[in-house]
Design an enzyme around this catalytic site. Structure first.
Site, PDB file in Angstrom:
ATOM      1  N   GLY A 241      21.374  54.727  28.806  1.00 15.17           N
ATOM      2  CA  GLY A 241      20.958  54.545  30.187  1.00 15.17           C
ATOM      3  C   GLY A 241      22.043  54.769  31.215  1.00 15.17           C
ATOM      4  O   GLY A 241      21.850  54.447  32.392  1.00 15.17           O
ATOM      5  N   GLU A 277      24.353  54.084  22.887  1.00 15.08           N
ATOM      6  CA  GLU A 277      23.568  55.253  22.476  1.00 15.08           C
ATOM      7  C   GLU A 277      23.056  56.016  23.698  1.00 15.08           C
ATOM      8  O   GLU A 277      21.858  56.066  23.940  1.00 15.08           O
ATOM      9  CB  GLU A 277      22.426  54.841  21.532  1.00 15.08           C
ATOM     10  CG  GLU A 277      21.638  53.629  22.021  1.00 15.08           C
ATOM     11  CD  GLU A 277      20.582  53.150  21.034  1.00 15.08           C
ATOM     12  OE1 GLU A 277      20.736  53.370  19.835  1.00 15.08           O
ATOM     13  OE2 GLU A 277      19.609  52.543  21.507  1.00 15.08           O
ATOM     14  N   GLY A 279      21.984  59.189  26.023  1.00 11.05           N
ATOM     15  CA  GLY A 279      21.390  60.512  25.829  1.00 11.05           C
ATOM     16  C   GLY A 279      21.695  61.375  27.035  1.00 11.05           C
ATOM     17  O   GLY A 279      22.537  62.276  27.013  1.00 11.05           O
ATOM     18  N   ARG A 280      21.046  61.036  28.160  1.00 14.11           N
ATOM     19  CA  ARG A 280      21.132  61.834  29.383  1.00 14.11           C
ATOM     20  C   ARG A 280      22.574  62.110  29.815  1.00 14.11           C
ATOM     21  O   ARG A 280      22.931  63.248  30.109  1.00 14.11           O
ATOM     22  CB  ARG A 280      20.391  61.094  30.499  1.00 14.11           C
ATOM     23  CG  ARG A 280      20.191  61.904  31.770  1.00 14.11           C
ATOM     24  CD  ARG A 280      19.601  61.040  32.893  1.00 14.11           C
ATOM     25  NE  ARG A 280      18.356  60.389  32.523  1.00 14.11           N
ATOM     26  CZ  ARG A 280      17.140  60.926  32.644  1.00 14.11           C
ATOM     27  NH1 ARG A 280      17.008  62.131  33.157  1.00 14.11           N
ATOM     28  NH2 ARG A 280      16.062  60.262  32.279  1.00 14.11           N
ATOM     29  N   CYS A 355      -0.758  76.163  38.939  1.00 21.07           N
ATOM     30  CA  CYS A 355      -1.763  75.967  39.987  1.00 21.07           C
ATOM     31  C   CYS A 355      -1.925  74.485  40.289  1.00 21.07           C
ATOM     32  O   CYS A 355      -3.026  73.926  40.164  1.00 21.07           O
ATOM     33  CB  CYS A 355      -3.087  76.556  39.533  1.00 21.07           C
ATOM     34  SG  CYS A 355      -2.914  78.233  38.938  1.00 21.07           S
ATOM     35  N   TYR A 384      16.347  65.829  28.874  1.00 26.46           N
ATOM     36  CA  TYR A 384      14.977  65.528  29.337  1.00 26.46           C
ATOM     37  C   TYR A 384      14.466  66.661  30.212  1.00 26.46           C
ATOM     38  O   TYR A 384      13.966  66.430  31.320  1.00 26.46           O
ATOM     39  CB  TYR A 384      14.932  64.201  30.093  1.00 26.46           C
ATOM     40  CG  TYR A 384      15.453  63.030  29.289  1.00 26.46           C
ATOM     41  CD1 TYR A 384      14.694  62.487  28.252  1.00 26.46           C
ATOM     42  CD2 TYR A 384      16.702  62.476  29.541  1.00 26.46           C
ATOM     43  CE1 TYR A 384      15.168  61.420  27.509  1.00 26.46           C
ATOM     44  CE2 TYR A 384      17.182  61.413  28.802  1.00 26.46           C
ATOM     45  CZ  TYR A 384      16.400  60.885  27.787  1.00 26.46           C
ATOM     46  OH  TYR A 384      16.878  59.826  27.056  1.00 26.46           O
TER      47      TYR A 384
HETATM   48  C1  PLP Z   1      15.955  56.801  25.533  1.00 22.72           C
HETATM   49  C2  PLP Z   1      16.782  55.795  24.847  1.00 22.72           C
HETATM   50  C3  PLP Z   1      18.177  55.890  24.894  1.00 22.72           C
HETATM   51  C4  PLP Z   1      18.907  56.917  25.719  1.00 22.72           C
HETATM   52  O1  PLP Z   1      18.690  56.700  27.071  1.00 22.72           O
HETATM   53  P1  PLP Z   1      19.474  57.585  28.174  1.00 22.72           P
HETATM   54  O2  PLP Z   1      18.937  57.092  29.466  1.00 22.72           O
HETATM   55  O3  PLP Z   1      19.126  59.009  27.891  1.00 22.72           O
HETATM   56  O4  PLP Z   1      20.929  57.334  27.988  1.00 22.72           O
HETATM   57  C5  PLP Z   1      18.902  54.965  24.155  1.00 22.72           C
HETATM   58  N1  PLP Z   1      18.276  54.012  23.421  1.00 22.72           N
HETATM   59  C6  PLP Z   1      16.943  53.884  23.365  1.00 22.72           C
HETATM   60  C7  PLP Z   1      16.341  52.812  22.557  1.00 22.72           C
HETATM   61  C8  PLP Z   1      16.151  54.768  24.079  1.00 22.72           C
HETATM   62  O5  PLP Z   1      14.821  54.624  24.055  1.00 22.72           O
END
Ligand code: PLP
Length: 404
Positions: A241, A277, A279-280, A355, A384
């Protein structure tokens, strides 16, 4: 409003490849894997040694992206049986953590067969299911579990956050009131599962100070639980996050401040290994979506550019209701004998080919000049983006993919 983004913000390999592509090669996704690896290496270096860095594969599961992170991240967090099989094929040796709401028995069995290292349990029922399946499929191996808990947090801790998965009623994780029941179950000798710690992923889009505060709250709570039940909880996964600022593409999450904050938490909790963990914040910056302008027109006093492609390729601005940062690359050849539609020194809304009025990539964005035939390159399209988009709507061709 977007900070101006210039062609210079594209990396050299991306600029070079773009220069080789013809109009018919667009739209295209371009990923700079060297830049990704450098970024992830810097993130790793900013974290204390006792923090494990997992990559949340759902942000961008393209195999070359996963491979570029290999050796830099400790492991990968997967959120479905599909991701599990895909990541395991791409990286046969990588440590995996399996966390997701609504795991099916078949997914759990597959995870047990593939030797997933960590399960993030979402409920007491899921723990029972996991225990029953482990007895049949884990062949005497220890199955390690973290309890994903939906901890209460002060409302202001999540104020203005784009996505909140916890701290309020949601389908994610275990309610704190149900944790004692889970611990009783895990304490039964026939349970077959080994509790390793606590997991909490409460929100997406937090800055470093807010992330540190949340991580501290989660770790303190885990320590309180550990003391109360006299059980060891050596692992605390504080989730992902970390914020990506789409309004300021040059801005970065303050990993140094975050790392220093985690150091402070580790000092208070000497027996704990922290895990994150993201991601983004790892992959957003490595991807660009490049396309061409098909048409420029004025409608009821406002200028619109219609691009080849759209939100069926890059859904991020539609889901987040933001303007995707972009830069214009002028293309001088105009093959037609009629005048070239253009907007000069004005504001233009960039729309795609779908459209639907929702197919907007940027709204009323300032441009010096934008003409039919010019190119537009969207930044921060590495997470994403393609993988969350509704590719088949209207049956347009898929974009090209370039892993550089
Ligand atoms: C989506 C998710 C993440 C990654 O979130 P980001 O906002 O992309 O860093 C980590 N842990 C869990 C459980 C998630 O669902």
């Amino acid at each position: 409003m977007n900070a101006p983004l210039t062609a210079a913000t594209m990396t050299a390999p991306v600029r070079a490849r773009l220069a080789e592509l013809t109009a018919d090669d667009l739209p295209a996704y371009l990923y700079d894997l060297t830049a990704l690896r450098e970024h992830a290496t810097a993130v790793r270096a900013a974290l204390p040694g006792r923090v494990e860095l997992y990559y949340a594969a759902k942000a961008n599961p393209e195999a070359p992206v996963l491979a570029a992170l290999s050796g830099v991240v400790t492991g990968y967090e997967v959120s479905s049986g599909g991701e599990l099989a895909h990541v395991r094929t791409a990286l046969p040796e990588a440590p995996l953590a399996f966390g997701a709401p609504g795991k099916t028995p078949a997914e759990i069995e597959a995870a047990l067969r593939l030797g997933v290292g960590r399960f993030h349990a979402e409920s007491e029922h899921e723990l029972r299911l996991l225990g029953a399946l482990a007895a049949r499929h884990a062949a005497g191996r220890t199955v390690d579990v973290l309890l994903r808990v939906n901890l209460p947090v002060a409302p202001e801790a999540l104020e203005g956050v784009p996505l909140a998965m916890g701290g309020r009623p949601t389908p994610f994780g275990i309610d704190p009131a149900d944790v004692d029941g889970c611990l009783r179950l895990l304490g039964e000798p026939q349970c077959g599962l080994r509790l390793r710690g606590i997991h909490a992923h409460l929100a997406s889009g937090l800055d470093a100070a807010a992330q540190v505060a949340l991580a501290g709250r989660i770790t303190d709570w885990a320590a309180w639980l550990s003391a109360r039940h006299r059980i060891a909880l050596p692992e605390v996964n504080v989730g992902g996050g970390m914020a990506v600022d789409y309004a300021d593409p040059a801005a970065r999450f303050d990993w140094a401040a975050f790392g220093a904050g985690l150091s402070g938490i580790l000092d208070r909790h000497p027996g704990v290994t922290l895990r994150i963990e993201p991601g983004r914040a790892l992959t957003a910056y490595c991807g660009w979506y490049a396309t061409g302008v098909l048409d420029v027109k004025r409608s009821h006093g406002e200028d619109f550019a219609v691009l080849r492609g759209g939100t069926h390729h890059l859904r991020t601005p539609a889901t987040r209701q933001h303007d995707q940062p972009f830069t214009v690359l002028p293309a001088d050849d105009w093959p037609h004998p009629w005048p070239r539609p253009a907007v000069r020194d004005g504001r233009v809304t960039l729309a795609g080919q779908l459209c639907t009025p929702k197919d907007l990539l940027a709204r009323r964005a300032p441009v010096g000049e934008l003409r039919a035939g010019d190119r537009v390159v969207f930044a921060l399209a590495g997470a994403y983006a393609w993988n969350i988009s509704h590719h088949d709507f209207l049956m347009h061709p898929r974009p090209g993919f370039h892993f550089l």
